[in-house]
Structure formats: C-alpha cells, structure tokens
Motif scaffolding. Structure first.
Motif: not given
Length: 102
Positions: A45-58, A72-77
């Motif tokens: 989900a896009y909201k999950d992506v936003a949460k995961k990267y919330a503190s990542d400046k890059t 590949t690999g970040v969210w599963g196979a």
C-alpha cells in the motif's frame, strides 16, 4: 477573519486537487494495477511505503529510480517491474505524492 478563511479554503481545495491529480497519474501509468493507497495488492500500500521511508532523507531519489527501473527484495519476493512508460518527471511527481500519504 473572513479573508483568512477564504484563503485557507482555497489552499485546501488546491492541495486536494493536486493529490487527486497525482492519483490520476498513478492510474494512468498503471501503478494502481499493483498498488492501492490503503491496502496491499500485489505490491505494498502506498501509505505503507510512506511510513517505511518517512525518516529516509534519500527516499525520493531511491524510489524514483525504483519506479523507472524496477526492483526486488524490499517488500518480498515479487519484483516490481521497470516502468519505461513513466518519465523521470512523472516518477518524481508520483513518489512525492506517495511519500506525502500518511
């Protein structure tokens, strides 16, 4: 007082219009075939992506490249395919929209 309410209302409408335009871009570029705002489909989900990267400046730069080149690999196979139909400018717009979701 009335003027500030009017200005606030106009700004809110403009912001929501921009958010809708970016959702429309995601639909037009077939992103919504694998993603949704609130729920996992094939990809996260896009909201999950936003949460995961919330503190990542890059995050923005990384995700723009992922949209264009796939990954590949970040969210599963299941891999995210490359999206040759998405320009870099469109990818930036999409990523900024995704990262703004809370």
């Amino acid at each position: 007082m009335k003027y500030s309410l009017l200005v606030g209302s106009v700004l809110a409408i403009m912001a929501s219009g921009s958010a809708m335009a970016n959702a429309d871009l995601a639909k037009a570029k077939n992103c919504m075939a694998c993603h949704a705002v609130d729920t996992k489909v094939v990809g996260p989900a896009y909201k999950d992506v936003a949460k995961k990267y919330a503190s990542d400046k890059t995050a923005e730069a990384k995700l723009v490249q992922k949209v264009i080149k796939g990954g590949t690999g970040v969210w599963g196979a299941i891999p995210m395919p490359a999206n040759a139909q998405v320009s870099e400018a469109e990818a930036k717009t999409l990523v900024k929209w995704v990262l703004s979701l809370k």
